[in-house]
Enzyme design. Structure first.
Site, mmCIF file in Angstrom:
data_model
loop_
_atom_site.group_PDB
_atom_site.id
_atom_site.type_symbol
_atom_site.label_atom_id
_atom_site.label_comp_id
_atom_site.label_asym_id
_atom_site.label_seq_id
_atom_site.Cartn_x
_atom_site.Cartn_y
_atom_site.Cartn_z
ATOM 1 N N GLY A 1 52.750 40.592 -75.242
ATOM 2 C CA GLY A 1 51.692 41.685 -76.091
ATOM 3 C C GLY A 1 51.514 41.184 -77.559
ATOM 4 N N GLY A 2 51.298 42.144 -77.962
ATOM 5 C CA GLY A 2 50.646 41.732 -79.537
ATOM 6 C C GLY A 2 52.036 41.516 -80.513
ATOM 7 N N LYS B 1 56.089 47.656 -66.084
ATOM 8 C CA LYS B 1 54.987 48.515 -66.790
ATOM 9 C C LYS B 1 53.812 47.746 -67.062
ATOM 10 C CE LYS B 1 53.862 50.095 -70.989
ATOM 11 N NZ LYS B 1 52.265 50.328 -70.382
ATOM 12 N N GLU C 1 45.400 37.490 -85.744
ATOM 13 C CA GLU C 1 44.934 37.262 -84.283
ATOM 14 C C GLU C 1 43.758 38.286 -84.040
ATOM 15 O OE1 GLU C 1 47.185 38.559 -80.989
ATOM 16 O OE2 GLU C 1 46.908 36.646 -80.163
ATOM 17 N N GLU D 1 56.768 37.319 -75.797
ATOM 18 C CA GLU D 1 55.562 36.313 -75.734
ATOM 19 C C GLU D 1 54.532 36.955 -76.547
ATOM 20 O OE1 GLU D 1 55.736 33.371 -74.660
ATOM 21 O OE2 GLU D 1 57.360 33.281 -73.420
ATOM 22 N N LEU D 2 54.288 36.575 -77.656
ATOM 23 C CA LEU D 2 53.417 37.306 -78.686
ATOM 24 C C LEU D 2 52.135 36.654 -78.874
ATOM 25 C CD1 LEU D 2 56.242 38.560 -81.114
ATOM 26 C CD2 LEU D 2 55.294 39.631 -78.766
ATOM 27 N N TRP E 1 47.015 43.523 -70.922
ATOM 28 C CA TRP E 1 45.873 43.548 -70.394
ATOM 29 C C TRP E 1 45.009 42.362 -69.878
ATOM 30 C CZ3 TRP E 1 42.028 41.950 -73.287
ATOM 31 C CH2 TRP E 1 41.976 42.362 -74.701
ATOM 32 N N ASN E 2 45.458 41.526 -70.768
ATOM 33 C CA ASN E 2 44.202 40.378 -70.543
ATOM 34 C C ASN E 2 44.444 39.307 -69.417
ATOM 35 O OD1 ASN E 2 46.837 39.338 -71.818
ATOM 36 N ND2 ASN E 2 45.595 37.421 -72.302
ATOM 37 N N CYS F 1 46.083 34.419 -75.120
ATOM 38 C CA CYS F 1 46.903 34.198 -76.380
ATOM 39 C C CYS F 1 47.052 33.163 -76.938
ATOM 40 C CB CYS F 1 48.489 34.607 -75.860
ATOM 41 S SG CYS F 1 48.852 33.845 -74.474
HETATM 42 P P1 NAD Z 1 50.079 45.346 -76.861
HETATM 43 O O1 NAD Z 1 51.042 45.015 -77.681
HETATM 44 O O2 NAD Z 1 48.978 46.355 -77.444
HETATM 45 O O3 NAD Z 1 50.598 45.996 -75.534
HETATM 46 C C1 NAD Z 1 51.100 45.421 -74.784
HETATM 47 C C2 NAD Z 1 52.154 46.224 -73.913
HETATM 48 O O4 NAD Z 1 52.926 46.714 -74.642
HETATM 49 C C3 NAD Z 1 51.502 47.331 -73.315
HETATM 50 O O5 NAD Z 1 51.761 47.719 -71.820
HETATM 51 C C4 NAD Z 1 51.588 48.539 -73.926
HETATM 52 O O6 NAD Z 1 51.538 49.663 -73.355
HETATM 53 C C5 NAD Z 1 53.108 48.213 -74.401
HETATM 54 N N1 NAD Z 1 53.689 48.882 -75.815
HETATM 55 C C6 NAD Z 1 52.855 49.054 -76.959
HETATM 56 N N2 NAD Z 1 53.690 49.707 -77.770
HETATM 57 C C7 NAD Z 1 54.712 49.625 -77.477
HETATM 58 C C8 NAD Z 1 56.156 50.183 -77.640
HETATM 59 N N3 NAD Z 1 56.203 50.752 -78.939
HETATM 60 N N4 NAD Z 1 57.167 49.998 -76.808
HETATM 61 C C9 NAD Z 1 57.101 49.594 -75.600
HETATM 62 N N5 NAD Z 1 55.797 48.985 -75.311
HETATM 63 C C10 NAD Z 1 54.688 49.134 -75.918
HETATM 64 O O7 NAD Z 1 49.061 44.283 -76.435
HETATM 65 P P2 NAD Z 1 47.813 44.115 -75.618
HETATM 66 O O8 NAD Z 1 46.716 44.682 -76.625
HETATM 67 O O9 NAD Z 1 47.943 44.812 -74.324
HETATM 68 O O10 NAD Z 1 47.685 42.688 -75.348
HETATM 69 C C11 NAD Z 1 46.968 41.685 -76.340
HETATM 70 C C12 NAD Z 1 48.105 40.813 -77.217
HETATM 71 O O11 NAD Z 1 49.009 40.153 -76.094
HETATM 72 C C13 NAD Z 1 47.742 39.825 -77.964
HETATM 73 O O12 NAD Z 1 48.308 39.940 -79.096
HETATM 74 C C14 NAD Z 1 48.026 38.601 -77.249
HETATM 75 O O13 NAD Z 1 48.227 37.372 -78.032
HETATM 76 C C15 NAD Z 1 49.457 39.150 -76.482
HETATM 77 N N6 NAD Z 1 49.456 38.089 -75.393
HETATM 78 C C16 NAD Z 1 50.412 36.905 -75.594
HETATM 79 C C17 NAD Z 1 50.761 36.013 -74.485
HETATM 80 C C18 NAD Z 1 51.771 35.245 -74.500
HETATM 81 O O14 NAD Z 1 52.264 34.610 -73.456
HETATM 82 N N7 NAD Z 1 52.291 34.745 -75.760
HETATM 83 C C19 NAD Z 1 49.908 36.139 -73.496
HETATM 84 C C20 NAD Z 1 49.019 37.191 -73.293
HETATM 85 C C21 NAD Z 1 48.721 38.097 -74.313
#
Ligand code: NAD
Length: 516
Positions: free
Chosen positions: A252-253, A199, A409, A274-275, A175-176, A308
């Site tokens: 994501g995370g 998605k 984090e 990309e975590l 979402w960020n 991130c």
């Molecule tokens: P999140 O992991 O909660 O969710 C990310 C996405 O994954 C969402 O669309 C969510 O619905 C989906 N998701 C969640 N569980 C899933 C599963 N079991 N199977 C498939 N999809 C699933 O992350 P967030 O809270 O939306 O974003 C914040 C995180 O993103 C932070 O950890 C941040 O560091 C990371 N991030 C990384 C980068 C990068 O480029 N390295 C950039 C931006 C954000």
């Protein structure tokens, strides 16, 4: 000061707008096989504005059935019809048209994104204009990815390689920074000739469901780009498990990333992950301190630390430690909170309520661990926005690198300051983490800059700057920060397979029982 709600209405688009319900809220729909469609479940959920707390739109709650339709549409579009018939140059031209539409509609996209995640308009308007470059860059690259003729050591054969699109790609976003992070995946995937199911995060789906109208207007064939909104455990999981999806591109995370990697391994799917990070931002005593202080602020308090690459561990050389702490405190003492649309605002709200709760819990953890709070540590109340999710820039000192506040984090405006003695000590602390996304180094010594850039284990190292990125440069993490690279030429390779073709130039196959 509250900004006029009219000025914030996201919907004055140059293309037809999303319908509203009688309650005034926008009603979004999936985009599958070239048409907007209702979710099979008939269910929607609410999305809210982090500044006002107002639920402003209904987002379709996707299910396995929606994923099935979208993946089938993407697979059909990949397997035949107009998309694979296009030359790489024609794909590139389509992408450049999309880039033009993004540039024209950037202010509108920025307003929708701001309404959903509360990011500063000053940053968003630049980001949205810049986003066109992803499509120009990868559109230009589409017809420049060449195979090779291999000078093999085997007689009587001609061997060459052919880069081919990998197939249906599922892109899962956080979402960020919804649209730029989508574009880092979508643009190279399209340039490679893949088809895509996107998605968005359940917290910020609106901008992508608006953006896809531009994809349609650009003239992409139906089924090439599909969007299914919904929850991670429902839509995300169904995409990761679907047998026709060949690659998962996830941002994501780390927890969701690990689950996705495990599941993808079972199906032997390719993944780009990309975590998150716990990036060290290192200030040496020979640094230009005016710049280093700004770099520390940019690293952790820009976007309220919801990036991130946040420089969440500030490593400061012992002799300048106290001065850096005082100067940072002074710098943030009178930051301006406010509506993200107001150009005077420096700190916008936290994007989601769960994220705000997570920040509060980590501040409590840090205090329980013995870190000393010297600034912030609590929500900010902002006049005119009683329901706004604002949080004060927060600084902890006396942090040990082994503490959870230095290892996990937070994804918020929480800075941990850690002392170091010399270069070896700085390298030891910087690398004592399971992550490896980014690092900052502040020094005026060229020798030190180069040595430290080599020794710190991170996918991106910034020297005397922080947070610079470009569509032309690879981005990604070491260790738990991820797998694969986005951006640059490396970015398109993630969406291609290499095929090796052997053609006999001999007139006879000698003894067929012996491998040549
Ligand atoms: P999140 O992991 O909660 O969710 C990310 C996405 O994954 C969402 O669309 C969510 O619905 C989906 N998701 C969640 N569980 C899933 C599963 N079991 N199977 C498939 N999809 C699933 O992350 P967030 O809270 O939306 O974003 C914040 C995180 O993103 C932070 O950890 C941040 O560091 C990371 N991030 C990384 C980068 C990068 O480029 N390295 C950039 C931006 C954000």
């Amino acid at each position: 000061m509250a900004v006029s709600p009219l000025a914030l209405d996201p919907m004055s688009p140059l293309i037809p707008s999303t319908p509203r319900d009688p309650d005034g809220r926008y009603r979004y729909r999936h985009y599958i096989d070239g048409v907007s469609c209702d979710p099979e479940s008939g269910a929607w959920f609410e999305t809210s504005d982090p500044v006002t707390g107002e639920n402003w739109a209904h987002v379709p709650r996707g299910s396995v059935a929606d994923v099935e339709r979208a993946v089938k549409a993407a697979h059909t579009a990949f397997s035949g019809g107009p998309w694979p018939a296009l030359s790489a140059s024609e794909r590139g031209a389509l992408m450049r048209r999309l880039g033009d539409l993004i540039a024209e509609n950037a202010p509108w996209l920025a307003r929708v994104e701001m309404r959903d995640n509360g990011k500063l308009m000053a940053e968003l308007s630049m980001q949205m204009r810049y986003m066109a470059n992803y499509y120009y860059y990868y559109g230009g690259l589409a017809d420049k990815i060449e195979g090779t003729v291999i000078p093999t050591d085997k007689p009587g054969v001609f061997n060459y390689t052919r880069p081919e699109p990998i197939g249906v790609v599922a892109c899962i976003m956080p979402w960020n920074s919804p649209l730029p992070l989508t574009s880092l995946k979508l643009a190279p995937a399209l340039a490679a000739g893949c088809t895509v199911v996107l998605k968005p995060s359940e917290f910020t789906s609106a901008s992508l469901l608006e953006f896809v109208k531009l994809v349609e207007a650009a003239g992409f064939p139906k089924g090439v780009v599909n969007v299914v909104a919904g929850y991670g455990a429902e839509v995300g999981d169904a995409l990761v498990s679907h047998p026709l999806v060949e690659r998962i591109a996830f941002t994501g995370g780390p927890e969701a990333g690990r689950m996705i990697a495990e599941k993808a391994a079972r199906h032997m799917k390719r993944v780009t992950l990309e975590l998150g990070g716990k990036s060290p931002n290192i200030i040496f005593d020979d640094a230009d301190l005016d710049q280093a202080i700004k770099g520390a602020v940019a690293g952790i308090f820009a976007a309220s630390g919801q990036t991130c690459v946040a420089g969440s561990r500030l490593l400061v050389q012992e002799s300048i430690h106290d001065e850096v702490v005082e100067r940072l405190k002074a710098f943030i003492a009178d930051v301006r909170f406010g509506h993200p649309a107001d150009p005077a605002t420096q700190i916008a709200p936290i994007s989601t309520r769960p994220q705000l709760d997570k920040i509060k819990s980590y501040v409590a953890i840090a205090q329980a661990e013995g870190a000393r709070l010297v600034a912030g540590g609590e929500p900010a109340s902002v006049e005119g926005y009683p329901n706004g999710l604002f949080y004060k820039p927060t600084i902890f000192v006396d942090v040990q690198n082994s503490m959870r506040i230095a290892q996990e984090e937070v994804f918020g405006p929480v800075l941990s300051i850690i002392r170091f003695t010399d270069e070896d000590d700085a390298v030891r602390i910087a690398n004592d983490t399971r992550f490896g996304l980014a690092a900052g180094i502040w020094t005026q010594s060229m020798r030190r800059a180069l040595t430290m850039a080599n020794r710190v284990r991170a996918g991106t190292v910034w020297v005397n700057n922080y947070r610079s990125t470009s569509t032309t440069s690879p981005f990604g993490g070491f260790r738990m920060s991820g797998v694969g690279r986005e951006g640059g030429i490396a970015g398109i390779r993630e969406y291609m397979e290499t095929k090796s073709v052997w053609i006999s130039t001999a007139t006879d196959i000698p003894n067929p029982f012996i491998r040549r």
